[in-house]
Design a protein around this motif. Structure first.
Motif, PDB file in Angstrom:
ATOM      1  N   GLU A   1       8.037   8.698 -13.485  1.00 51.20           N
ATOM      2  CA  GLU A   1       9.412   8.390 -13.092  1.00 51.20           C
ATOM      3  C   GLU A   1       9.392   7.240 -12.100  1.00 51.20           C
ATOM      4  OE1 GLU A   1      11.431  11.819 -11.704  1.00 51.20           O
ATOM      5  OE2 GLU A   1      11.072  12.974 -13.542  1.00 51.20           O
ATOM      6  N   LYS A   2      10.111   6.173 -12.446  1.00 51.68           N
ATOM      7  CA  LYS A   2      10.123   4.998 -11.586  1.00 51.68           C
ATOM      8  C   LYS A   2      11.516   4.379 -11.612  1.00 51.68           C
ATOM      9  CE  LYS A   2       8.071   2.300 -15.375  1.00 51.68           C
ATOM     10  NZ  LYS A   2       9.241   1.503 -15.726  1.00 51.68           N
ATOM     11  N   GLU A   3      11.833   3.711 -10.541  1.00 51.06           N
ATOM     12  CA  GLU A   3      13.118   3.039 -10.447  1.00 51.06           C
ATOM     13  C   GLU A   3      13.147   1.878 -11.433  1.00 51.06           C
ATOM     14  OE1 GLU A   3      16.947   2.115  -9.346  1.00 51.06           O
ATOM     15  OE2 GLU A   3      15.759   3.940  -9.205  1.00 51.06           O
ATOM     16  N   ILE A   4      14.354   1.593 -11.974  1.00 53.24           N
ATOM     17  CA  ILE A   4      14.454   0.482 -12.913  1.00 53.24           C
ATOM     18  C   ILE A   4      13.999  -0.802 -12.225  1.00 53.24           C
ATOM     19  CG2 ILE A   4      16.265   1.518 -14.316  1.00 53.24           C
ATOM     20  CD1 ILE A   4      18.294  -0.180 -12.809  1.00 53.24           C
ATOM     21  N   ASN A   5      13.461  -1.708 -13.009  1.00 49.15           N
ATOM     22  CA  ASN A   5      12.885  -2.988 -12.593  1.00 49.15           C
ATOM     23  C   ASN A   5      11.468  -2.851 -12.062  1.00 49.15           C
ATOM     24  OD1 ASN A   5      15.205  -4.739 -13.135  1.00 49.15           O
ATOM     25  ND2 ASN A   5      16.175  -3.632 -11.446  1.00 49.15           N
TER      26      ASN A   5
ATOM     27  N   THR B   1       0.832  -1.188   0.000  1.00 46.53           N
ATOM     28  CA  THR B   1       0.000   0.000   0.000  1.00 46.53           C
ATOM     29  C   THR B   1       0.876   1.250   0.000  1.00 46.53           C
ATOM     30  OG1 THR B   1      -0.096   0.194   2.414  1.00 46.53           O
ATOM     31  CG2 THR B   1      -1.730  -1.247   1.347  1.00 46.53           C
ATOM     32  N   THR B   2       0.239   2.372  -0.251  1.00 36.93           N
ATOM     33  CA  THR B   2       0.965   3.638  -0.201  1.00 36.93           C
ATOM     34  C   THR B   2       1.547   3.873   1.184  1.00 36.93           C
ATOM     35  OG1 THR B   2      -0.506   4.546  -1.896  1.00 36.93           O
ATOM     36  CG2 THR B   2       0.771   6.117  -0.597  1.00 36.93           C
TER      37      THR B   2
ATOM     38  N   ASN C   1       6.908   6.584  -3.421  1.00 35.72           N
ATOM     39  CA  ASN C   1       7.158   7.761  -2.583  1.00 35.72           C
ATOM     40  C   ASN C   1       7.640   8.971  -3.372  1.00 35.72           C
ATOM     41  OD1 ASN C   1       6.446   6.373  -0.265  1.00 35.72           O
ATOM     42  ND2 ASN C   1       8.544   5.766   0.200  1.00 35.72           N
ATOM     43  N   THR C   2       8.139   8.760  -4.552  1.00 35.54           N
ATOM     44  CA  THR C   2       8.785   9.863  -5.270  1.00 35.54           C
ATOM     45  C   THR C   2       8.108  10.239  -6.581  1.00 35.54           C
ATOM     46  OG1 THR C   2      10.324   8.312  -6.335  1.00 35.54           O
ATOM     47  CG2 THR C   2      11.043   9.363  -4.281  1.00 35.54           C
ATOM     48  N   THR C   3       7.303   9.353  -7.134  1.00 33.41           N
ATOM     49  CA  THR C   3       6.734   9.654  -8.441  1.00 33.41           C
ATOM     50  C   THR C   3       5.439  10.442  -8.320  1.00 33.41           C
ATOM     51  OG1 THR C   3       6.237   8.681 -10.610  1.00 33.41           O
ATOM     52  CG2 THR C   3       5.258   7.622  -8.695  1.00 33.41           C
TER      53      THR C   3
ATOM     54  N   ALA D   1      12.606  -0.804  -4.312  1.00 32.75           N
ATOM     55  CA  ALA D   1      12.411  -0.126  -5.595  1.00 32.75           C
ATOM     56  C   ALA D   1      10.965   0.307  -5.763  1.00 32.75           C
ATOM     57  CB  ALA D   1      12.834  -1.045  -6.747  1.00 32.75           C
ATOM     58  N   LEU D   2      10.025  -0.581  -5.402  1.00 37.26           N
ATOM     59  CA  LEU D   2       8.612  -0.225  -5.522  1.00 37.26           C
ATOM     60  C   LEU D   2       8.242   0.876  -4.535  1.00 37.26           C
ATOM     61  CD1 LEU D   2       5.860  -0.606  -6.756  1.00 37.26           C
ATOM     62  CD2 LEU D   2       5.465  -2.533  -5.195  1.00 37.26           C
ATOM     63  N   ALA D   3       8.723   0.758  -3.296  1.00 39.30           N
ATOM     64  CA  ALA D   3       8.413   1.786  -2.293  1.00 39.30           C
ATOM     65  C   ALA D   3       8.993   3.132  -2.696  1.00 39.30           C
ATOM     66  CB  ALA D   3       8.968   1.359  -0.931  1.00 39.30           C
TER      67      ALA D   3
END
Length: 1005
Positions: A607-611, A36-37, A585-587, A579-581
């Motif tokens: 914008e998302k982290e790779i993978n 969850t968020t 949190n940033t996008t 990576a998902l968290a």
């Protein structure tokens, strides 16, 4: 009827969507972990580290207090318990009074005159040591002022690079300190203390340098311990009478003191000049061991001397090649010699190199067997540098969460701790225009071949050491596989230009192949954590470990490896849950609830982290597609749309649903089709001008550079064109016939979608260019427009005058340039005109600074005579790394309203392969009631009064741009509602369907 159709479509999509998440019968269900968020917010935290500034840090561990200390130049000192958070320490100098008590807090100018050691042993005989005034030697010669004048030299500011060690024989903390003189008149002295924080008392000198004259009493060899080593001398031995001391002999600074595996005490020292030397020390006194002798070979080797009775044995450098701050540490089965090459300034090229030996006094060699000793002068840092010695790391930026480049790292120390971990401690400077510096601590590991590799991130309490690396496998191949940020530390960085290494991306596939910025293979080994990577032919041996990414508690899978060419490579990817968290949190999500949609939505541009994978689904894909393409054609009322998003990484996933409203169809004012002479969609090869099938584009390159290639992009429909960076003479570019050649032009327009990869302001996005005449008109990513016909020229937004970010990096922008004979140049980005421009030029024999003073007839005459149009070629520099799509050239200068209309239509599903003036377009004239009775809207309803819009006339899809002369323009080569094209046909061929025939008048098309 249309609402019923959308309801049925939503039910269908919902059924398909639900079935996607349900396992098939008999199929093993894949483990999936929801996030969850709120889970994401609590997954990690940001930490604050207490930094310290200690130049030339020498690390030592005090077992009694369980604290680590770093001692550096100018008495800078700090301590820490965790190697992460530092507290500054000030230690005092001391002198011994006649009653034996120690006076503390003595000024540096008074602390080094009289030493405490009175007797020494030479070949078994105890002799008087005398007294050597180190401060007097250090200040014997004047320095040089900024205007070349002589200035007095002082001890303050010239106490450099100490090394600290505990001597168990004497029970003292021993500080070996450099007193640096202005003309090699330097010395290394020993001071001792009962406590690590002092006070430190002068015990005696260890080595002197700079006694080069028999006539200058200020630097007479009689004031040094030379005669205690070589015996009484009537005059200075000839080998030391060198006007240029540094061409032959070492400089007595930068000590490193260590015990070898047999308990022998050694000191290496030296900086540039004659190289790095090593001596044995007396474990009882901590001073030079006067019982050990060294042979001399100056008489036979001259400046290539490798051994001297006074200075000891040369182990590295020489011939005034750069190299200083030697540090020797025994790790595993070898002694490793760390040195810093280059100048210590932020733009000086400072970098750490490593050699090794089976003996403490060498010979030291690199992995290719090249000796650390130089026999002739070579440049060994910066561009075109000698590449001996493993390069641990260099200037780099944008690594992890880094937003300030680190550079000039060096003058390191190393601690092979009892816990099995080895720490690399160094100072780093920054790419911020200052000489500021801080201490950094990274773990060191040994690879399978026994060469050290530095952990990619700073030390944060990780417990893995070389023992664990060699005996346990932390991750299997499936866990390691994935996309990685990767950073190489190359030789030859242009330090003067503040060059920095920056990360790229690679994919480590489960089958052992490598794709992305590098290609090759990778493999790991059962039962340990070693890794081998072959990247573009360089074989790297390294380790895989888990690290924490400062300044957060995010955990990452990392590799660090040394190549067979001596360079190092780092790689990392956040662990799946982090990576998902981090992404959550940033996008910023591209849509929000209860918003209206009136243009394409870049659903996959978040914008998302790779993978981390994103998946969107629309319940009304005919209006807003699964990729966010907005298609209002035929909508007579607003339509609700539900967009479902899933972000996932490995087993972890997050979902949410957004409710938006798609606006009904509304066509903008302005003519976005009239005057098109060329349109390239770059969806498939060959690239054919949709308005003239005889014109095709060629993908080319120079000097072996990459040829432009096709790629997929979620926001852009179909494919896009990727042009690669190339310096002048190495361009990656596309050439096409100039569709405006031989036209009678009053104006022209070039428009295309652009996504810049980097911020290089000079290289061409596109140009009209005639290489034979060396004439050109070009546009760069700086929104810089340049024109030059060999005589007259202008520059708009020249990068030397202004750096513009109007065409942003990493985002798609519609960039449009218009030129007319009367109005000159206008630059638009996303439909908005750039008005604050810098303008200089030369026209008709005069310098100009105002755009209105240029004769734009010269530009238009050049364009209509230029044979070719280029992408990525034609400026005075090279080609830019950029993605491009939907190139349109007009034979007129669009008005501002036309450009805004073009921007509106470019941000929805629009077929630009139809328009006024192209060979594919045929005007359709309508006469009387017969035409009006056969006109329908896209919902199949009869139209009584035609306005600007899209209609079906006698089974043909028609766009009505204006009612002047009752002319509408037939749409050729239609797309479906989501902008997809029919299969390609031979150039020039147009099927009945392409011409709009046989379309049922009552069905939306």
């Amino acid at each position: 009827m249309k609402k019923v159709f959308y309801s049925l479509l939503k039910s269908l999509v919902l059924t398909v969507t639900l079935s996607h998440f349900l396992p098939l019968h008999g199929q093993e269900e894949t483990l999936r972990i929801p996030m969850t968020t709120e889970d994401a917010k609590n997954k990690y935290s940001t930490i604050s580290m207490q930094r310290t500034s200690v130049h030339d840090p020498s690390i030592v561990y005090d077992e009694g207090s369980r604290l680590y200390y770093v001692f550096g130049s100018h008495m800078a000192t700090a301590k820490t318990r965790d190697l992460q958070n530092w507290t500054g320490v000030s230690f005092p100098w001391g002198t011994v009074d006649t009653d034996g008590t120690i006076t503390s807090n003595v000024a540096p100018a008074d602390a080094f005159h009289t030493h405490q050691t009175r007797k020494i042993t030479i070949h078994g005989e105890t002799v008087d040591f005398g007294n050597f005034d180190a401060a007097a030697w250090n200040c014997a010669l004047p320095g040089t002022g900024t205007n070349g004048e002589e200035i007095p030299w002082t001890v303050d500011g010239n106490m450099w690079a100490p090394d600290i060690i505990y001597n168990p024989v004497s029970g003292k903390w021993c500080q070996y300190l450099s007193l640096n003189g202005p003309q090699w008149n330097s010395c290394i002295i020993l001071l001792t203390a009962d406590r690590i924080e002092g006070p430190y008392v002068y015990q005696g000198p260890v080595i002197f340098s700079g006694f080069c004259s028999d006539t200058d009493e200020r630097i007479s060899f009689h004031k040094t311990d030379l005669e205690l080593v070589v015996g009484k001398q009537s005059s200075l031995p000839a080998r030391y009478k060198q006007e240029k001391w540094g061409d032959y002999w070492p400089h007595a600074i930068d000590p490193c003191v260590f015990y070898d595996e047999d308990g022998t005490l050694w000191m290496s020292y030296g900086s540039w000049s004659g190289g790095i030397y090593i001596l044995q020390l007396d474990p009882n006194t901590g001073l030079r061991d006067y019982n050990v002798t060294y042979t001399g070979d100056f008489d036979t080797k001259g400046a290539n001397v490798t051994s001297d009775p006074y200075f000891g044995k040369k182990i590295a450098g020489g011939r005034y090649v750069s190299g200083e701050g030697s540090y020797i540490e025994h790790i595993g089965n070898h002694y490793y010699l760390f040195m810093s090459y280059g100048g210590l300034e932020p733009n000086g090229g400072y970098e750490m190199r490593v050699f090794r030996s089976s003996r403490p006094d060498g010979p030291y060699k690199d992995m290719n067997g090249t000796a650390a000793i130089f026999t002739s002068w070579k440049l060994n840092y910066g561009p075109n540098a000698d590449t001996r010695g493993e390069k641990l790391l260099g200037a780099y930026n944008h690594w992890g969460f880094m937003n300030l480049g680190e550079r000039a790292q060096g003058h390191n120390s190393v601690l092979a701790a009892e816990d099995g971990r080895t720490y690399l401690v160094y100072h780093t400077k920054f790419n911020d225009g200052t000489a500021g510096h801080q201490v950094r601590v990274h773990q060191l590991f040994l690879n399978r071949s026994g060469w050290p590799v530095a952990a990619p991130f700073e030390f944060h309490g990780e417990t893995t050491g070389d023992r664990q690396i060699a005996s346990s496998q932390r991750f299997d191949s499936k866990e390691i596989a994935g996309r990685y940020h990767v950073l190489t530390h190359p030789y030859g960085q242009n330090h003067a230009a503040y060059e920095e290494a920056a990360p790229t991306e690679i994919l480590l596939r489960e089958d052992g192949k490598v794709e992305g910025a590098y290609s090759g293979t990778w493999k790991i080994y059962d039962g340990n954590s070693y890794i081998t990577l072959n990247l573009n032919g360089t074989v790297y041996e390294g380790v895989v470990t888990e690290q924490q990414m400062e300044p957060t508690t995010i955990k990452a899978i990392c590799f660090t490896a040394c190549g067979d060419n001596g360079t190092n490579v780092w790689g990392y990817r956040m662990k799946d849950e982090y990576a998902l968290a981090y992404t959550l949190n940033t996008t910023t999500m591209p849509v929000k609830d209860n918003r209206y949609v009136s243009r394409n939505i870049d659903l996959y541009g978040l914008e998302k982290e790779i993978n981390v994978n994103a998946k969107w689904e629309s319940d009304t894909p005919d209006v807003v597609s699964h990729t966010g393409r907005y298609n209002p054609a035929g909508l007579t009322e607003d339509v609700p749309v539900q967009l479902s998003c899933e972000l996932s990484c490995g087993a972890y996933f997050w979902t949410d649903t957004f409710h938006v409203t798609a606006r009904k169809e509304s066509l903008p004012d302005g003519d976005w089709l009239g005057g098109i002479k060329a349109y390239y969609d770059f969806d498939r090869e060959p690239f054919v001008n949709a308005y003239d099938y005889t014109q095709t584009a060629k993908l080319l390159s120079q000097g072996g550079n990459n040829i432009p290639s096709l790629e997929k992009d979620s926001l852009r429909n179909g494919s896009i064109l990727h042009q690669y960076f190339g310096a002048s003479g190495y361009c990656s570019y596309t050439q096409m016939p100039n569709p405006l050649r031989n036209e009678r032009l009053e104006g022209m327009t070039v428009s295309l979608w652009v996504k810049r990869t980097d911020d290089i302001p000079w290289d061409a996005i596109w140009s009209f260019y005639n290489p034979a005449a060396n004439t050109r008109l070009y546009l760069t990513g700086n929104s810089y427009v340049g024109f030059n016909n060999g005589t007259d020229w202008f520059d708009i937004n020249h990068p030397g005058s202004i750096i513009s970010e109007r065409i942003p990096v990493g985002k798609w922008s519609l960039v449009t340039l218009t030129v007319s004979r009367t109005e000159g140049c206008c630059i638009y980005v996303n439909g908005n005109r750039i008005r604050d421009v810098e303008y200089v030029g030369y026209c008709n024999g005069s310098d100009i600074t105002d755009a209105k003073d240029f004769d734009y007839n010269k530009v238009m005459d050049f364009i209509q005579s230029c044979p070719n149009f280029y992408l990525g070629y034609g400026s005075f520099w090279g080609s830019v790394d950029v993605r491009m799509d939907d190139l349109i050239l007009y034979n007129r200068a669009l008005e501002a309203t036309d450009v805004r209309a073009l921007n509106t239509m470019s941000n929805r599903v629009t077929d630009f392969s139809t328009g006024e003036g192209g060979s594919s377009v045929e005007p359709v004239r309508h006469h009387g009631d017969r035409t009006m009775k056969s006109v329908y809207d896209l919902s199949g309803r009869p139209v009584k009064e035609m306005k600007k819009g899209i209609y079906i006339i006698e089974g043909r899809k028609v766009m009505c741009l204006t009612l002047r002369d009752s002319i509408c323009h037939k749409a050729c080569k239609p797309r479906n509602r989501n902008g997809e094209k029919p299969a390609p046909k031979d150039a020039g061929e147009c099927s009945p369907y392409d011409n709009g025939e046989n379309i049922p008048a009552t069905m939306p098309h």
